[in-house]
Design a protein around this motif. Structure first.
Motif, PDB file in Angstrom:
ATOM      1  N   UNK A   1      46.994  47.041  11.842  1.00 34.92           N
ATOM      2  CA  UNK A   1      46.099  46.803  13.211  1.00 34.92           C
ATOM      3  C   UNK A   1      46.236  47.922  13.943  1.00 34.92           C
TER       4      UNK A   1
ATOM      5  N   UNK B   1      53.411  38.964  13.616  1.00 33.72           N
ATOM      6  CA  UNK B   1      52.291  39.804  13.719  1.00 33.72           C
ATOM      7  C   UNK B   1      52.254  40.929  14.616  1.00 33.72           C
ATOM      8  N   UNK B   2      53.189  41.031  15.576  1.00 32.33           N
ATOM      9  CA  UNK B   2      53.190  42.241  16.830  1.00 32.33           C
ATOM     10  C   UNK B   2      54.552  43.058  16.744  1.00 32.33           C
ATOM     11  N   UNK B   3      55.540  42.569  15.896  1.00 37.67           N
ATOM     12  CA  UNK B   3      56.732  43.082  15.973  1.00 37.67           C
ATOM     13  C   UNK B   3      57.214  43.685  17.393  1.00 37.67           C
TER      14      UNK B   3
ATOM     15  N   UNK C   1      56.982  47.241  11.790  1.00 37.98           N
ATOM     16  CA  UNK C   1      56.637  45.974  11.003  1.00 37.98           C
ATOM     17  C   UNK C   1      55.745  45.190  11.401  1.00 37.98           C
ATOM     18  N   UNK C   2      54.876  45.457  12.409  1.00 36.83           N
ATOM     19  CA  UNK C   2      53.621  44.845  12.936  1.00 36.83           C
ATOM     20  C   UNK C   2      52.539  44.500  11.859  1.00 36.83           C
ATOM     21  N   UNK C   3      52.186  43.292  11.846  1.00 37.05           N
ATOM     22  CA  UNK C   3      51.059  43.109  10.799  1.00 37.05           C
ATOM     23  C   UNK C   3      51.912  42.245   9.603  1.00 37.05           C
ATOM     24  N   UNK C   4      52.980  42.167   9.719  1.00 37.30           N
ATOM     25  CA  UNK C   4      53.496  41.524   8.130  1.00 37.30           C
ATOM     26  C   UNK C   4      53.392  39.933   8.350  1.00 37.30           C
ATOM     27  N   UNK C   5      52.294  39.468   8.033  1.00 45.46           N
ATOM     28  CA  UNK C   5      52.018  38.020   8.215  1.00 45.46           C
ATOM     29  C   UNK C   5      52.025  37.371   7.227  1.00 45.46           C
TER      30      UNK C   5
ATOM     31  N   UNK D   1      54.166  48.444  16.386  1.00 44.16           N
ATOM     32  CA  UNK D   1      55.481  47.640  16.627  1.00 44.16           C
ATOM     33  C   UNK D   1      56.851  48.425  16.809  1.00 44.16           C
ATOM     34  N   UNK D   2      57.781  47.741  17.362  1.00 45.95           N
ATOM     35  CA  UNK D   2      59.040  48.433  17.657  1.00 45.95           C
ATOM     36  C   UNK D   2      59.592  48.874  16.307  1.00 45.95           C
ATOM     37  N   UNK D   3      59.654  48.260  15.342  1.00 46.68           N
ATOM     38  CA  UNK D   3      60.329  48.476  13.840  1.00 46.68           C
ATOM     39  C   UNK D   3      59.318  49.026  12.820  1.00 46.68           C
TER      40      UNK D   3
ATOM     41  N   UNK E   1      43.749  53.386  20.603  1.00 51.99           N
ATOM     42  CA  UNK E   1      44.725  54.404  20.588  1.00 51.99           C
ATOM     43  C   UNK E   1      45.453  54.774  19.336  1.00 51.99           C
TER      44      UNK E   1
ATOM     45  N   UNK F   1      45.796  39.193  18.386  1.00 51.32           N
ATOM     46  CA  UNK F   1      45.673  40.590  18.592  1.00 51.32           C
ATOM     47  C   UNK F   1      44.497  40.768  19.190  1.00 51.32           C
TER      48      UNK F   1
ATOM     49  N   UNK G   1      48.638  50.246  15.545  1.00 49.38           N
ATOM     50  CA  UNK G   1      49.836  49.419  16.365  1.00 49.38           C
ATOM     51  C   UNK G   1      50.952  49.221  15.424  1.00 49.38           C
TER      52      UNK G   1
END
Lengths: 308, 308
Positions: free
Chosen positions: A136, B229-231, A149-153, A145-147, A140, A230, A143
């Motif tokens: 994603x 999705x967003x972690x 891992x965002x987007x591991x759908x 995510x904190x770890x 900016x 998102x 994106x």
């Protein structure tokens, strides 16, 4: 002027590209990937050294099929490369004198796709490969995510009665639409199992038509879930399965339009118009790695002079 | 020192709070909401005027149950308020001389929740009300998406064989877990239909147990999909249905742990530990509206002096 080098590390080959100030690819180098942290770092370093030769200032970004510990150059769980955990940025910096930015390969592809599609402010790059994952990116940047891992759908389940997934659930997006899962369910050897399934379905094979329908609903479900969660401008389809081009895109759009037929809310989202194929003929992962915002310029002229 | 005013506009009441520099609520005012753009703007203005009285410098943020046209103060589709489209920021500025920031109410609640849970860098606030929606926030602020619709996960379908949704699909998160959908399927009049369902299920009612199980799997599915999705660090449960407290949280955690039992991948995500209830006793939506990053300070002293 900094020469931006992007390195896309796959399970089979390492692809390096050099990108000029307009964002265009000016050189490329390929090498087999090798297995394990040392071999992979050696291969990456050789690619960088070859591409960096003419340049005074160089930045390097690397995309890998694994998870990056946020704020570091440490790669974890890159099973395709035989790497469980490795500080890849340090390993490459030690070999080349250039500290690279390191990110997940699908996220790099999202950065590359955004550069190729300037009409989109934000997008999700949906990688349809052996497995399924999304990167994603918006104005900016990526994106994460904190770890990271965002987007591991791949392992979001959209059908509890769907095919069993290796993750233990049923009806995951990856169990429906992952190239590996489809090949396993098809069971016939083929160079390109998903293409084989589509060909057989076109020829009237009932089992193939079922598998194709599952793949299409998995991809459509992924598009809908990404947009609803998102609110990206578009979902860009990439990866090996997206090589099917319109043979994939048309039924996915039809599936999205069919869901919308009964729902003014879904119609308002205009999902069918928000899914596109990645532009063909460009190494989008390597391009995105070259353009990744975290890559730092290194002055090579001074360095060479100091080395004598 | 700027007094930060937050206004949470609901279908029934408008709640305004004043927040001091430590982020604590120092005053609050309530009024009935009224119907239509003018009545709503009048009500908001009256709340602001009452809270702003002692202050020299004031900023105002407003949370509304509708979609905000990004980069503007225009609200669309606030059906609960009888507003199809209205430049609410301009309407309030015209009445009070203070131009407010305007955002979606669930997103404001996410901002408020993050202020109350300083151990979390990023979170999704999952509003379990008549409908279901999420607000996503991280260290950079609220994640709105290109159209301001990020987090509208109520109409992601997670079971094609699930209950019919008013949006035309089946098995949407909202059809499984939305308070309105549960009440409609239960069919018995009650002040708090979801609580009535939980009570009846505890008492052995089979139909109630089925509805409760659907609600729990809808919430668990929403948590999993948001994290994958967003972690985000955590998903915070809020809204009316979250008033059930541990009676809701425990079965949701059990459902997440059960999915993880068969999957090392899901176990590694530690989903059960990543879902929490919003802290009780705080008006989290109004707090978040007060803290919204886009609210601009206005100097009232000069203004009052000029007014004579």
């Amino acid at each position: 002027m900094t020469l931006r080098i992007g390195v896309d590390v796959g399970g089979t080959k390492i692809l390096g590209v050099a990108v000029d100030e307009t964002g265009r690819e000016t050189a490329s180098v390929r090498r087999p990937t090798g297995w394990g942290a040392d071999a992979v770092a050696d291969g990456i370093a050789a690619v960088i050294d070859e591409l960096a030769v003419p340049a005074g200032s160089v930045s390097v970004g690397i995309g890998v099929p694994g998870q990056i510990v946020p704020g570091s150059g440490v790669v974890e769980h890159a099973l395709n490369l035989g790497i469980e955990r490795s500080d890849l940025a340090a390993a490459v910096a030690g070999r080349t004198g250039i500290r690279p930015a390191v990110d997940n390969d699908v996220r790099c592809a999202a950065v590359g796709a955004r550069a190729l599609l300037p009409g989109l402010e934000s997008l999700a790059y949906l990688n349809l490969g052996t497995g399924i994952a999304a990167g994603i990116v918006d104005a900016t940047g990526p994106r994460r995510g904190t770890r990271g891992a965002a987007g591991e759908i791949g392992h979001v389940s959209i059908d509890p009665a769907g095919p069993a997934c290796r993750c233990g659930q049923r009806g995951c997006i990856e169990a429906l639409a992952g190239g590996g899962a489809v090949a396993q369910r098809w069971g016939r050897p083929a160079d390109l199992p998903v293409r084989d399934v589509f060909d057989a379905a076109d020829g009237g094979d009932v089992r193939a038509a079922e598998l194709r329908a599952d793949l299409v609903r998995g991809v459509a479900g992924a598009v809908q879930l990404l947009v609803l969660t998102t609110d990206v401008d578009a979902v860009v389809l990439g990866g090996g399965v997206a090589g099917l081009g319109d043979r994939l895109l048309e039924p996915v759009r039809t599936a999205l339009a069919a869901s919308a037929a009964a729902s003014p809310f879904l119609r308002s989202l205009r999902l069918a118009g928000r899914v596109v194929l990645v532009p063909q003929g460009v190494a989008v992962g390597a391009l995105g790695a070259a353009l990744t915002p975290d890559a730092v310029p290194h002055d090579l002229v001074t360095r060479r002079a100091a080395a004598g």
